[in-house]
Design a protein around this motif. Structure first.
Motif, short mmCIF file in Angstrom:
data_model
loop_
_atom_site.label_atom_id
_atom_site.label_comp_id
_atom_site.label_asym_id
_atom_site.label_seq_id
_atom_site.Cartn_x
_atom_site.Cartn_y
_atom_site.Cartn_z
N MET A 122 13.53 11.01 31.05
CA MET A 122 12.36 11.25 31.88
C MET A 122 12.04 12.74 32.04
N SER A 123 12.67 13.57 31.24
CA SER A 123 12.35 14.99 31.33
C SER A 123 11.46 15.38 30.15
N GLU A 124 10.38 16.11 30.48
CA GLU A 124 9.46 16.50 29.40
C GLU A 124 10.10 17.49 28.45
N VAL A 125 10.88 18.38 29.00
CA VAL A 125 11.49 19.42 28.18
C VAL A 125 12.47 18.83 27.17
N LEU A 126 13.28 17.92 27.65
CA LEU A 126 14.33 17.38 26.78
C LEU A 126 13.90 16.17 25.98
N GLY A 127 12.79 15.58 26.43
CA GLY A 127 12.25 14.49 25.66
C GLY A 127 13.01 13.20 25.79
N PRO A 128 12.48 12.20 25.12
CA PRO A 128 13.05 10.86 25.28
C PRO A 128 14.34 10.67 24.48
N ARG A 129 15.36 11.28 24.91
CA ARG A 129 16.64 10.95 24.29
C ARG A 129 17.72 10.90 25.38
N ALA A 130 18.77 10.14 25.07
CA ALA A 130 19.85 9.99 26.04
C ALA A 130 21.01 10.87 25.65
N TYR A 131 21.61 11.45 26.64
CA TYR A 131 22.80 12.26 26.40
C TYR A 131 24.01 11.54 26.96
N ALA A 132 25.03 11.50 26.12
CA ALA A 132 26.24 10.80 26.57
C ALA A 132 26.80 11.51 27.79
N VAL A 133 27.03 10.75 28.81
CA VAL A 133 27.56 11.33 30.03
C VAL A 133 28.93 10.73 30.30
N GLU A 134 29.79 11.59 30.66
CA GLU A 134 31.16 11.13 30.90
C GLU A 134 31.48 11.36 32.36
N ASN A 135 32.07 10.35 32.96
CA ASN A 135 32.48 10.53 34.34
C ASN A 135 33.82 11.22 34.35
#
Ligand code: ADP
Ligand code: ZN
Length: 605
Positions: free
Chosen positions: A501-514
């Motif tokens: 949902m960020s315009e700058v980063l665009g429609p991609r998902a970043y792997a997030v680790e807890n």
């Protein structure tokens, strides 16, 4: 209860006893002499008396000196003794053999052990052979819903259960399934036990109760068999209520790290789950569980067909406290000057149990002063006493804390009412609940499957609203907002990293680790340093923008903020309608709210 500790003490006592006995018998043995010496003395007429035990001989010589010896030839000896005119006494040979002497204490201990194990299985020390289960057939008629005051929502939800119990056939004919379990959540003294009893009383069914902590100090396997026993008894007496107090003592997350007794608890919990699943239709047993730690409960308990109803009981608000005081002063003689409404007002944070205690203390105090009626001074004096107890429990809230909380919650509430595209407000309160000083609740319009960007941004604004209000009015922050900030950050994080949902980063998902054991401590994996910086910047941007907007809205509505906070300070709880009246602005949600069930409501503190 007979505990392992007591068993140990007993064991040591018995061991010491046996030891002392052995020493005593050895010490008391007269000095031994050789048999030949004895024979010689005998022939010289120097022996006065002997006591014979088989070949074992003890005796005294003519100088009254004791001695002992052993005869290899008892028959031959007897002849000589007879001829010498010696006093002879004898006892049978059967002395405890060394083997018997050493095994006896062990056998005794084993017998003790088995005895107490059996006792334990059957129940406590006091009532041998009887289980701890309590069947309150007699007392159940006495408690009704009339005895429960000040918690109307909880009562409302439970009235339905009474209907189920009274006419189970009616629901089943229509194909409806009768709920199996109700979980009452709320801090101690809010009336959970009382409510469970009232259900039984209203429906006129037997009430069985057991406490989760009863299982804690038990030998392995006993907890599980206790559960089975409880349910067998319940099934013989349908319809009925089974009340399990402190269910968190057994119902903790299975495998949750905790020292000692975990296996036992797991067994007990499993037995409970098996029993709850095992009911046939037509077996109307309703299980009421009570806990003040719903957060540690094993999720398996909450599955459908188990505790499928959950009712949260908050400490009562002013009106509720007044009603509870009314209930508990039914049999008290109060002076004219006692206004229960005022007493209610001066006891914020008091639970039902605290209030009952307050009135009881006042009655005792008045009696001690030889008064005929309970006066306001007695109640005030007792209140300070109860408050001291409460202070030790960390429950007392200062006036300035109440004010801060009122503005904090008012900030959440105003944003929740004003912002479009968000869940409508349900209720806002400054009654402390758990660790939260106050709560603002919203009801979702429908079950959310997807969230719009708008919805998420508004949610962040509402979350930040509490802190913003504090800042606007007091120009300072308190720690009360930390959970809000954590949630807001988490949403912003997900918007950027997961939902594109960020315009700058665009429609991609970043792997997030807890990372680490603190929840919410997210670390982005496998991205370049630049991207990581961008992600950070984007998250900050979202939060900053939402914050600015929250400030603008609340500044524009600062009068309403004051008004709402003032009403909150007075009434403690305001529902959506009340908030709408105060801020004269309807929530602009679309569609009908879903039913106001506990599990639907979202709360922020
Ligand atoms: P809990 O089980 O939640 O710890 P209890 O039901 O044991 O609390 O409450 C203890 C006592 O406090 C009750 O026996 C009753 O006298 C009083 N009490 C608590 N809540 C209420 C209430 N809502 N209305 C009337 N009395 C209450
Ligand atoms: Zn908050």
């Amino acid at each position: 209860m007979f505990t392992f500790k007591k068993f140990l003490v007993l064991l040591i006592a018995v061991t010491v006893g046996v030891f002392l006995y052995n020493i005593w018998t050895v010490e008391n043995k007269p000095p031994g002499i050789e048999y030949s010496v004895f024979l010689h003395q005998l022939k010289q007429n120097e022996i006065k008396s002997v006591h014979m035990r088989g070949g074992d001989i003890r005796g005294k010589d003519i100088h009254k000196q004791p001695f002992s010896t052993f005869s290899p030839d008892v028959k031959g000896l007897m002849e000589i003794l007879n001829s010498k005119n010696v006093t002879i006494t004898a006892s049978p040979e059967a002395r405890p053999s060394p083997f018997w002497q050493s095994t006896f204490p062990v056998l005794l201990l084993m017998a003790f052990w088995i005895f107490f194990m059996v006792r334990q299985q059957k129940g406590g020390m006091g009532d041998f052979g009887k289980s701890k289960l309590k069947l309150d057939r007699g007392s159940l008629q006495q408690v009704t819903f009339d005895d429960v005051a000040g918690i109307p929502e909880a009562k409302e939800e439970l009235v339905e259960i009474v209907h189920f119990l009274k006419n189970p056939g009616k629901y089943e004919k229509l194909g409806g399934k009768i709920p199996k379990g109700v979980l009452l959540q709320g801090q101690p003294g809010t009336g959970k036990t009382l409510l469970a009893k009232a259900i039984a009383g209203e429906a006129g069914v037997p009430f069985y109760s057991i406490s989760g902590s009863d299982f804690v100090e038990m030998f392995v396997g006993v907890g599980a068999s206790r559960v089975r026993e409880l349910f067998n008894k319940a099934k013989e007496n349908i319809p009925c209520i089974v009340f399990i107090d402190e269910i968190d003592a057994v119902g903790r997350h299975r495998g949750a790290a905790e020292a000692g007794g975990q296996e036992e608890k797991d067994q007990t919990l499993n037995a409970l789950l098996v029993e709850m699943d095992g009911f046939q239709t037509g077996q109307t047993v309703i299980i009421v569980g009570a806990t003040n730690r719903p957060d540690v409960l094993d999720p398996a308990l909450m599955r459908p067909g188990r505790f499928d109803r959950q009712v949260t009981i908050l400490p009562p608000d002013v009106k509720g406290r007044e009603q509870i005081l009314k209930v508990h002063s039914r049999n008290l003689v109060l002076a004219q000057d006692v206004e229960l409404g005022n007493v209610a007002f001066s006891t914020p944070g008091f639970t039902g149990a605290d209030l009952a205690n307050l009135l009881n203390e006042s009655a005792l105090l008045a009696a001690r002063k030889d008064k005929d009626v309970i006066e306001l001074v007695d109640i005030e004096e007792s209140r300070d006493k109860v408050l001291m107890g409460a202070k030790r429990k960390g429950m007392v809230i200062s006036e300035s804390e109440r004010r801060t909380t009122a503005y904090h919650e008012a900030g959440h509430a105003i944003l929740a009412s004003i912002l479009p595209d968000t869940d409508p407000l349900h209720k806002v309160t400054i009654i402390p609940h758990g660790r939260a000083m106050g709560v603002t609740q919203q009801v979702p319009l429908q079950d959310h499957h997807a969230y719009s960007r708008e919805y998420l941004l508004n949610r962040i604004k509402i979350l930040l609203g509490g802190r913003t209000a504090e800042e606007l009015v007091f120009n300072q922050y308190t720690t009360g907002a930390s959970n809000d900030l954590q949630q807001a950050t988490e949403i912003a994080n997900k918007m950027v990293c997961e939902w594109g949902m960020s315009e700058v980063l665009g429609p991609r998902a970043y792997a997030v680790e807890n990372k680490g054991f603190l929840e919410g401590e997210m670390v982005v994996k496998n991205v370049s340093e630049d991207t990581a910086k961008n992600i950070d910047r984007e998250i900050n941007k979202i939060i900053e923008q939402c914050y600015q907007e929250a400030v603008i809205i609340l500044e524009g509505k600062i009068n309403y903020l004051h008004k709402l906070a003032a009403v909150l300070l007075e009434q403690e709880t305001i529902d959506a309608e009340g908030v709408d009246i105060i801020i004269q602005c309807k929530a602009t949600g679309e569609g009908e709210p879903v039913s106001v069930l506990d599990e639907n409501i979202t709360s922020l503190s």
